[in-house]
Structures are given as structure tokens and as C-alpha cells.
Design a protein around this motif. Structure first.
Motif, PDB file in Angstrom:
ATOM      1  N   ASP A  35       0.815  -1.219   0.000  1.00 28.21           N
ATOM      2  CA  ASP A  35       0.000   0.000   0.000  1.00 28.21           C
ATOM      3  C   ASP A  35       0.843   1.261   0.000  1.00 28.21           C
ATOM      4  OD1 ASP A  35      -2.301  -1.464  -0.036  1.00 28.21           O
ATOM      5  OD2 ASP A  35      -2.666  -1.338   2.120  1.00 28.21           O
ATOM      6  N   GLY A  36       2.155   1.130   0.265  1.00 26.37           N
ATOM      7  CA  GLY A  36       3.030   2.291   0.233  1.00 26.37           C
ATOM      8  C   GLY A  36       2.960   3.102   1.508  1.00 26.37           C
ATOM      9  N   PRO A  37       3.482   4.351   1.483  1.00 31.72           N
ATOM     10  CA  PRO A  37       3.505   5.197   2.688  1.00 31.72           C
ATOM     11  C   PRO A  37       2.130   5.303   3.325  1.00 31.72           C
ATOM     12  CG  PRO A  37       4.784   6.193   0.937  1.00 31.72           C
ATOM     13  CD  PRO A  37       4.084   5.001   0.332  1.00 31.72           C
ATOM     14  N   ARG A  38       2.078   5.121   4.604  1.00 35.54           N
ATOM     15  CA  ARG A  38       0.804   5.035   5.302  1.00 35.54           C
ATOM     16  C   ARG A  38       0.000   6.331   5.209  1.00 35.54           C
ATOM     17  NH1 ARG A  38       1.033   0.454   4.417  1.00 35.54           N
ATOM     18  NH2 ARG A  38      -0.903   0.244   5.556  1.00 35.54           N
ATOM     19  N   ARG A  39       0.682   7.456   5.263  1.00 35.11           N
ATOM     20  CA  ARG A  39      -0.031   8.729   5.327  1.00 35.11           C
ATOM     21  C   ARG A  39      -0.806   9.024   4.047  1.00 35.11           C
ATOM     22  NH1 ARG A  39       4.956   9.598   6.501  1.00 35.11           N
ATOM     23  NH2 ARG A  39       5.473  11.297   5.078  1.00 35.11           N
ATOM     24  N   ALA A  40      -0.371   8.422   2.948  1.00 34.51           N
ATOM     25  CA  ALA A  40      -1.019   8.688   1.662  1.00 34.51           C
ATOM     26  C   ALA A  40      -2.468   8.220   1.636  1.00 34.51           C
ATOM     27  CB  ALA A  40      -0.234   8.007   0.544  1.00 34.51           C
ATOM     28  N   HIS A  41      -2.855   7.363   2.554  1.00 31.14           N
ATOM     29  CA  HIS A  41      -4.198   6.801   2.544  1.00 31.14           C
ATOM     30  C   HIS A  41      -5.134   7.502   3.536  1.00 31.14           C
ATOM     31  CE1 HIS A  41      -2.685   3.584  -0.009  1.00 31.14           C
ATOM     32  NE2 HIS A  41      -1.654   3.508   0.810  1.00 31.14           N
ATOM     33  N   LEU A  42      -4.618   8.518   4.188  1.00 30.50           N
ATOM     34  CA  LEU A  42      -5.456   9.260   5.121  1.00 30.50           C
ATOM     35  C   LEU A  42      -6.138  10.419   4.406  1.00 30.50           C
ATOM     36  CD1 LEU A  42      -3.081   9.482   8.222  1.00 30.50           C
ATOM     37  CD2 LEU A  42      -4.782   7.731   7.704  1.00 30.50           C
ATOM     38  N   THR A  43      -7.318  10.787   4.857  1.00 30.82           N
ATOM     39  CA  THR A  43      -7.984  11.961   4.298  1.00 30.82           C
ATOM     40  C   THR A  43      -7.285  13.221   4.777  1.00 30.82           C
ATOM     41  OG1 THR A  43      -9.498  12.300   6.155  1.00 30.82           O
ATOM     42  CG2 THR A  43     -10.181  10.702   4.459  1.00 30.82           C
ATOM     43  N   CYS A  44      -7.617  14.338   4.160  1.00 29.74           N
ATOM     44  CA  CYS A  44      -7.025  15.611   4.584  1.00 29.74           C
ATOM     45  C   CYS A  44      -7.375  15.913   6.035  1.00 29.74           C
ATOM     46  CB  CYS A  44      -7.510  16.740   3.670  1.00 29.74           C
ATOM     47  SG  CYS A  44      -6.907  16.585   1.966  1.00 29.74           S
ATOM     48  N   MET A  54       2.509  19.782  15.118  1.00 27.17           N
ATOM     49  CA  MET A  54       3.864  19.545  14.608  1.00 27.17           C
ATOM     50  C   MET A  54       4.419  20.791  13.924  1.00 27.17           C
ATOM     51  SD  MET A  54       4.626  16.514  15.578  1.00 27.17           S
ATOM     52  CE  MET A  54       6.032  16.083  14.577  1.00 27.17           C
ATOM     53  N   GLU A  55       4.577  21.849  14.680  1.00 23.97           N
ATOM     54  CA  GLU A  55       5.126  23.085  14.135  1.00 23.97           C
ATOM     55  C   GLU A  55       6.498  22.835  13.524  1.00 23.97           C
ATOM     56  OE1 GLU A  55       3.604  25.831  13.787  1.00 23.97           O
ATOM     57  OE2 GLU A  55       1.793  25.315  14.935  1.00 23.97           O
ATOM     58  N   GLY A  56       6.722  23.357  12.336  1.00 21.19           N
ATOM     59  CA  GLY A  56       8.003  23.210  11.668  1.00 21.19           C
ATOM     60  C   GLY A  56       8.135  21.947  10.848  1.00 21.19           C
ATOM     61  N   ASP A  57       7.275  20.953  11.108  1.00 23.38           N
ATOM     62  CA  ASP A  57       7.355  19.691  10.375  1.00 23.38           C
ATOM     63  C   ASP A  57       6.161  19.475   9.447  1.00 23.38           C
ATOM     64  OD1 ASP A  57       9.756  18.815  11.547  1.00 23.38           O
ATOM     65  OD2 ASP A  57       8.690  18.069  13.309  1.00 23.38           O
ATOM     66  N   LEU A  61       5.497  16.601   6.448  1.00 20.96           N
ATOM     67  CA  LEU A  61       4.501  15.576   6.707  1.00 20.96           C
ATOM     68  C   LEU A  61       3.429  15.552   5.622  1.00 20.96           C
ATOM     69  CD1 LEU A  61       4.199  16.058  10.564  1.00 20.96           C
ATOM     70  CD2 LEU A  61       4.805  13.906   9.437  1.00 20.96           C
ATOM     71  N   VAL A  62       2.992  16.707   5.196  1.00 27.40           N
ATOM     72  CA  VAL A  62       1.949  16.776   4.166  1.00 27.40           C
ATOM     73  C   VAL A  62       2.479  16.250   2.834  1.00 27.40           C
ATOM     74  CG1 VAL A  62       0.540  18.354   2.784  1.00 27.40           C
ATOM     75  CG2 VAL A  62       0.659  18.624   5.270  1.00 27.40           C
ATOM     76  N   ALA A  63       3.737  16.551   2.519  1.00 25.71           N
ATOM     77  CA  ALA A  63       4.311  16.094   1.258  1.00 25.71           C
ATOM     78  C   ALA A  63       4.412  14.583   1.195  1.00 25.71           C
ATOM     79  CB  ALA A  63       5.687  16.715   1.064  1.00 25.71           C
ATOM     80  N   ALA A  64       4.587  13.925   2.357  1.00 24.28           N
ATOM     81  CA  ALA A  64       4.636  12.458   2.457  1.00 24.28           C
ATOM     82  C   ALA A  64       5.742  11.860   1.615  1.00 24.28           C
ATOM     83  CB  ALA A  64       3.287  11.840   2.080  1.00 24.28           C
ATOM     84  N   ARG A  65       6.788  12.646   1.350  1.00 19.36           N
ATOM     85  CA  ARG A  65       7.917  12.113   0.588  1.00 19.36           C
ATOM     86  C   ARG A  65       9.128  11.826   1.467  1.00 19.36           C
ATOM     87  NH1 ARG A  65       5.945  16.017  -3.173  1.00 19.36           N
ATOM     88  NH2 ARG A  65       7.397  17.577  -2.344  1.00 19.36           N
ATOM     89  N   SER A  66       9.056  12.199   2.729  1.00 17.32           N
ATOM     90  CA  SER A  66      10.123  11.906   3.677  1.00 17.32           C
ATOM     91  C   SER A  66       9.552  11.051   4.798  1.00 17.32           C
ATOM     92  CB  SER A  66      10.735  13.194   4.236  1.00 17.32           C
ATOM     93  OG  SER A  66       9.743  13.969   4.898  1.00 17.32           O
ATOM     94  N   GLY A 100      16.264  14.985   7.246  1.00 14.74           N
ATOM     95  CA  GLY A 100      15.209  15.040   6.246  1.00 14.74           C
ATOM     96  C   GLY A 100      13.953  14.278   6.571  1.00 14.74           C
ATOM     97  N   GLY A 101      13.777  13.874   7.819  1.00 13.80           N
ATOM     98  CA  GLY A 101      12.582  13.152   8.208  1.00 13.80           C
ATOM     99  C   GLY A 101      11.857  13.839   9.350  1.00 13.80           C
ATOM    100  N   THR A 102      10.878  13.155   9.872  1.00 15.00           N
ATOM    101  CA  THR A 102      10.118  13.652  11.020  1.00 15.00           C
ATOM    102  C   THR A 102       9.885  12.493  11.987  1.00 15.00           C
ATOM    103  OG1 THR A 102       8.047  13.224   9.832  1.00 15.00           O
ATOM    104  CG2 THR A 102       8.928  15.479   9.729  1.00 15.00           C
ATOM    105  N   ALA A 103       9.529  12.820  13.193  1.00 19.36           N
ATOM    106  CA  ALA A 103       9.224  11.799  14.204  1.00 19.36           C
ATOM    107  C   ALA A 103       8.156  12.325  15.139  1.00 19.36           C
ATOM    108  CB  ALA A 103      10.473  11.412  14.980  1.00 19.36           C
TER     109      ALA A 103
END
Length: 601
Positions: A35-44, A54-57, A61-66, A100-103
Motif C-alpha cells: 500500500d506504500g507510505p501510510r499517510r497517503a491513505h489518510l484523508t485531509c 507539529m510546528e516546523g514539520d 509531513l503533508v508532502a509524504a515524501r520523507s 530530512g525526516g520527522t518523528a
């Protein structure tokens, strides 16, 4: 090096036994990973809730590429081993951001201290806390916003519970970051002597308290080789730690560097890059066999005989006590760490530690070298030591020679030719015994039984001098369905005093003993448990019991034993107080100890 025949045979047996369940598990994990990156399957709307704080991140997170790391933490500042985790989440977030990531902290899990609850009613919740931890970690990861998970946990039920969760979410990578042992304090054997003197009334509570505080004195795991440090060994043998990470002390530059390196590695192995390492591929049959070999070679905790089957089942793998017994017979005991010797884990680490041991076992053909790990491909990485040189973390070849052969011996010249645990079978049921700390002349004990239904009754009989003789103390109705299978380590000083008086003494129980228990022979985890009508429920005072660790037998000689009516004590008091009410559903649904005493798998 040719693999040991027993290692190969046991591994193939496990693979065959687990073929159906493992195939179903892996198919489920593969489909989830596709299914790929998990966040891609969430609604806005889903995502906005997840990123709101998550200020600054938020952009990343929205781009879902990192990659976004989910932190599952067992931090609390009552457990000395978990106190260092207080600062880990921020450190992990900072490192992820720089790379280049987030946590995010996905969730916290409970972490109880068996040292605090030992001999208390709260201990009846201890084993079930493993399943609660797995459930709580599952809740945290169910938000489905994470590309990899970082697990922060060390002690007795915490690591097994987290591994069960990691296996359940096996379609994403997982890394376990340890905290390390506290620095050495009062030697464990000196503390044990004070405990025995307190049991006989030779010293008072003030002197006992002084000794305990001098032993347990700072942040980090307790320094004896009990369940917590056996867990850390296991994570290294199974490839879930970075190499050499287990026994580096807290609050040191090297420990901080390893935490940072573990975070960077978690970012590298997600399916957003080219080095995807889902944990379902790491937790395979060979990894569990390697873990059992590590347990035997180090003389580790008997609690792992419960936890490893439960962890394996979460990954679709079925372990049996016979697997432990056969691997124990093929594995040399290479370490002497308290309670199996006088050294603590800091001394063990300085003598060469896990890196030396893994190297020796690989050369002897007693480990699978080709397992996947969080570090890469192959267990050879785990023979190397981490070094901090001019502020840069590097891995260098470990020592090829033990630095103290009173603590750590080569596989070719071990302390004993077989491992630290033995399976027991007989007309009293099926159980295990830890023999690595038991003197050879006490591997066979034959004596009349004295039967108890509570550990408090044992202490009362001891004080009344009713046990000053050769005796096998049977403590029954201590299994998972009876009262949650508490550890009975609180009985160790009492039984050790009897043994030191020259009597032949052993314990037989359907309960557990602590990973720190040692010199008194103890047949534990006896199954079927008495509450289910197991043979221990038919034992009476005076029956002659024979515990033979060499032959692997546990038998009773008594006329008409098989036709006796099993005892049925009143267990209603086990259901209330100190949170017991909340765990009735666990007692009703728990599996047998031979299968890991699991509830959630």
C-alpha cells in the motif's frame, strides 16, 4: 563454517511446524506493505489532526515524501532502566529533522517494575502487562501515519510486549533503542547475603535497606543478568538493536551517539528508500533460533521461555519447549554473570560482551549467519564494537579473545558443554529448570513434598522451622489462570537458607521465578497448571518427588496418584484489589505456559 546439525534440525522443524501460520502472516504483511507510505491513505481531515501540533514539520509531513517515525515509549521514572528514555523523543525528533525526516510520539505503554512488585499482589498483573503493552503499542501505531517505528523499552515484560506489537505491524521497519545498564554498585552476591541474613533475622530492615539501595543506585537496568538484560541480549542476537548497543551505560556520549545512529538507520530502511527492511523479514524462524541460542549460551532468564513463544506466534512462528531443550543441549554455556557467577553485565561487556560471544558462536556453527537485521544483511555485523572517535561513531572489529576468562569463555572451552536451561517431563507435567547457576551436586533432588497454595504459607512454615529437612517445596495454583503467574523470587532467600544449612531443597511450581534466581533447583512453569486440574493439584504432603535435571524428568511416587481427586482451593481473593478486577478477562482467556501464556496472540 558448517552449521551445527542440531541447529539445522531444530530450525527445519520449526519451519515445517509453522509453514501454514507463517505463510498467512507473511501474505498479510506483504499486502499491507504494498500500500506504500501510510499517510497517503489518510484523508485531509485525518492528516490535519495528526499534524496539528507539529510546528516546523507540517510541510514535510503533508508532502509524504520523507519518512515519519512513530515512537512507542515505555518511559517512566520509577523504573531505573526507563528513566533515560525521558529525553529520547526530543533527541530522536531533532535527529530525524536534521536528516530530512520527522518523528512523533505515537503512544506510551505501561511499564511495571517486577522489583517493586516482587512478593506483592501487584506481581499478579506482571505477566499480563506484556499483553497490555502489545495492545497499547497497537493503539499508538493504528493511527497509520508512520513509515517506521522506534521502540523504547528495556525491562521484563516490556520488550516482549513491544516485539509482539512490532511483529503485528511487521509491514513497517522497527528498531529498538536501549538505555543501557546502571554503573556497578554493591556486588550482587553481597546483596544476596544480606537478604539471606534478613530472612533468618540476623540483620534488621535498616541494614537490608542500605544494601538494596547500594545495589540499585542509579539510572539504567539492574546490573545482574536477569530478564531485563536477557531481553537486551535477545534484541542483539535477533538483529533489532544496532550492533553493540545493548550494554553501553546511560548518559554517556557513546549512548547518545548510538541513539542518534538508530534514528538515522530507522529513516534509511523505510519503503520510501532503497533499503527497505520491514520487521516481518527480520523476525523469521532463524532469528528466533539465534535468540534461543543466545539465551542458552549466556545462561539467561527463564522468563524468556515464556516470552519467546509468545513473540514468535505474533510472527506466525510456533515454538515448542523441545526446541529450547535441544538447542540447550547443543549450546555451550560461555558466560558467568550473576546469578550464574559473581560478575555483573558491566564486567561481562568489558570482557568482550555480546560481540565476542556472537563471533565465537558463528565460528562454531551455532548461529545462523545469514539473518536480516536492522543493520543490514548478516549477523557478522554484530561481532563489531561501536567506538566514538573524535565525535564520530564508528564500528570496529571486536576483540577476538576474552578479556576475562572467569566471566566469558570461548565456545571451544566453555564453563559447561550445554546451555543454561533444561526441559522437564514426567507424571507431574512439563516444565523447565535453570541449571546454569545450580551446583552439579544439586541437579538431582529426591525428597518428600511439602505442599503450599501460597508463597506466604511457605514463609510461615519456614519461620516455624517446619522445613528444616530435605524437602521439595510445591507451590501450586500460581499459574496464569490461577493468579496471573507471579514470580516467586521472594522465596529465594528462604530456600537458599535451607540449602545452606545442608538440606536437599528444591521448588516445584506452576508459577515463575525471577530471571535473577539461581542456586536453588526450581522446576517452574509446570503445565498443565493446578487450576486446570494438572498433576500438581493431586500432590500431597509426604509424596516422594524426584527432580532430575540431567535426565530432564519430574516425577512423583505415590500410591493411587493418578486417581486422586484434584485439590480445588478458593481463588476468589485473586480477583480483587490492586487492579486485579481489570484482568479477569485475561485470566479467563490466557493460554498455557508451554505456549507462552499469551492472551492477545
Amino acid at each position: 563454517m558448517t552449521l551445527n546439525k542440531t541447529l539445522t534440525a531444530v530450525t527445519q522443524r520449526i519451519i515445517a511446524r509453522s509453514a501454514d501460520t507463517r505463510a498467512v502472516y507473511l501474505d498479510r504483511m506483504r499486502r499491507a506493505a504494498e500500500d506504500g507510505p501510510r499517510r497517503a491513505h489518510l484523508t485531509c481531515g485525518n492528516q490535519a489532526h495528526a499534524y496539528a501540533a507539529m510546528e516546523g514539520d507540517k510541510t514535510a509531513l503533508v508532502a509524504a515524501r520523507s519518512p515519519n517515525l512513530g515512537i512507542i515509549t515505555a518511559y517512566n521514572d520509577m523504573l531505573s532502566a526507563h528513566k533515560p528514555f525521558e529525553t529520547y523523543p526530543q533527541q530522536i525528533k531533532d535527529v530525524a529533522r536534521r536528516n530530512g525526516g520527522t518523528a512523533q510520539v505515537a503512544g506510551g505503554v505501561p511499564a511495571m517494575c517486577d522489583g517493586v512488585t516482587q512478593g506483592q499482589a501487584g506481581m499478579e498483573l506482571s505477566l499480563f502487562s506484556r499483553d497490555v503493552i502489545a495492545l497499547a503499542a497497537g493503539v499508538g501505531l493504528s493511527h497509520n501515519t508512520f513509515d517506521a517505528a522506534i521502540y523504547l523499552g528495556v525491562c521484563d515484560k516490556i520488550v516482549p510486549g513491544l516485539v509482539i506489537a512490532a511483529a503485528t505491524f511487521g509491514f513497517i521497519p522497527s528498531i529498538f533503542l536501549p538505555a543501557g545498564p546502571m554503573t556497578s554498585g554493591l556486588p550482587n552476591d553481597e546483596k544476596a547475603k544480606v537478604r539471606q541474613k534478613f530472612a533468618t533475622g540476623e540483620v534488621g530492615r535498616e541494614e537490608l535497606m542500605k544494601a538494596e539501595m547500594a545495589s540499585y543506585h542509579g539510572a539504567g537496568t539492574c546490573t545482574f543478568y536477569g530478564t531485563a538484560n536477557s531481553n537486551q541480549m535477545l534484541m542483539e542476537f535477533m538483529g533489532l538493536h544496532l550492533p553493540g548497543a545493548s550494554f553501553v551505560n546511560p548518559d554517556t556520549p557513546l549512548r547518545d551517539a548510538l541513539t542518534e545512529a538508530g534514528t538515522r538507520r530507522a529513516l534509511e530502511i523505510t519503503n520510501l528508500g532503497n533499503d527497505f527492511h520491514p520487521v516481518c523479514d527480520i523476525l523469521d524462524e532463524k532469528a528466533f533460533v539465534n535468540g534461543i541460542v543466545g539465551l542458552m549460551a549466556t545462561g539467561g532468564s527463564t522468563n524468556l521461555v515464556l516470552h519467546l513463544p509468545a513473540m514468535a506466534r505474533a510472527a506466525g512462528i510456533i515454538l515448542d519447549l523441545q526446541d529450547f531443550a535441544d538447542l540447550s543441549d547443543a549450546t555451550p554455556l560461555m558466560a558467568k554473570v550473576y546469578p550464574n557467577g559473581l560478575a555483573d553485565v558491566n564486567h561481562f561487556h568489558a570482557a568482550g560482551g555480546l560481540g565476542y560471544m556472537i563471533g565465537e558462536l558463528l565460528k562454531a556453527g551455532l548461529l545462523h549467519p545469514d539473518t536480516k537485521t536492522v543493520a543490514g544483511e548478516g549477523l557478522a555485523d554484530y561481532t563489531r564494537d561501536p567506538k566514538l572517535i573524535d565525535g564520530v561513531l564508528e564500528w570496529h572489529d571486536g576483540t577476538g579473545v576474552s578479556q576475562n576468562d572467569r566471566i566469558l569463555r570461548p565456545a571451544s572451552d566453555p564453563f559447561q558443554p550445554v546451555g543454561g536451561l533444561k526441559q522437564l517431563n514426567g507424571n507431574l507435567g512439563r516444565g523447565v529448570i535453570k541449571v546454569s547457576a545450580v551446583a552439579a551436586d544439586r541437579h538431582v533432588i529426591e525428597a518428600p513434598a511439602r505442599v503450599f497454595d501460597t508463597q506466604e504459607a511457605v514463609k510461615e512454615a519456614f519461620k516455624a522451622k517446619e522445613l528444616d529437612r530435605d524437602v521439595i517445596v510445591v507451590v501450586r495454583f500460581q499459574g496464569p489462570k490461577s493468579n496471573g503467574m507471579p514470580e516467586l523470587h521472594n522465596l529465594t532467600p528462604t530456600l537458599a537458607v535451607l540449602q545452606d544449612r545442608g538440606f536437599k531443597v528444591a521448588l516445584v511450581t506452576d508459577g515463575r521465578m525471577s530471571g535473577a534466581s539461581g542456586k536453588v533447583p526450581a522446576a517452574i512453569h509446570v503445565s498443565p497448571e493446578a487450576a486446570m486440574g494438572g498433576p500438581l493439584a493431586r500432590v500431597r504432603d509426604g509424596d516422594i518427588i524426584r527432580l532430575d535435571a540431567g535426565a530432564g524428568t519430574l516425577t512423583v511416587t505415590a500410591a493411587g496418584f493418578d486417581t486422586r481427586t484434584p485439590a480445588t482451593p478458593d481463588l476468589s481473593n485473586n480477583k480483587f484489589g490492586i487492579g486485579r478486577e481489570l484482568f479477569e478477562v485475561f485470566r479467563q482467556n490466557v493460554g498455557p505456559s508451554t505456549e507462552g501464556a499469551g492472551v492477545v496472540v
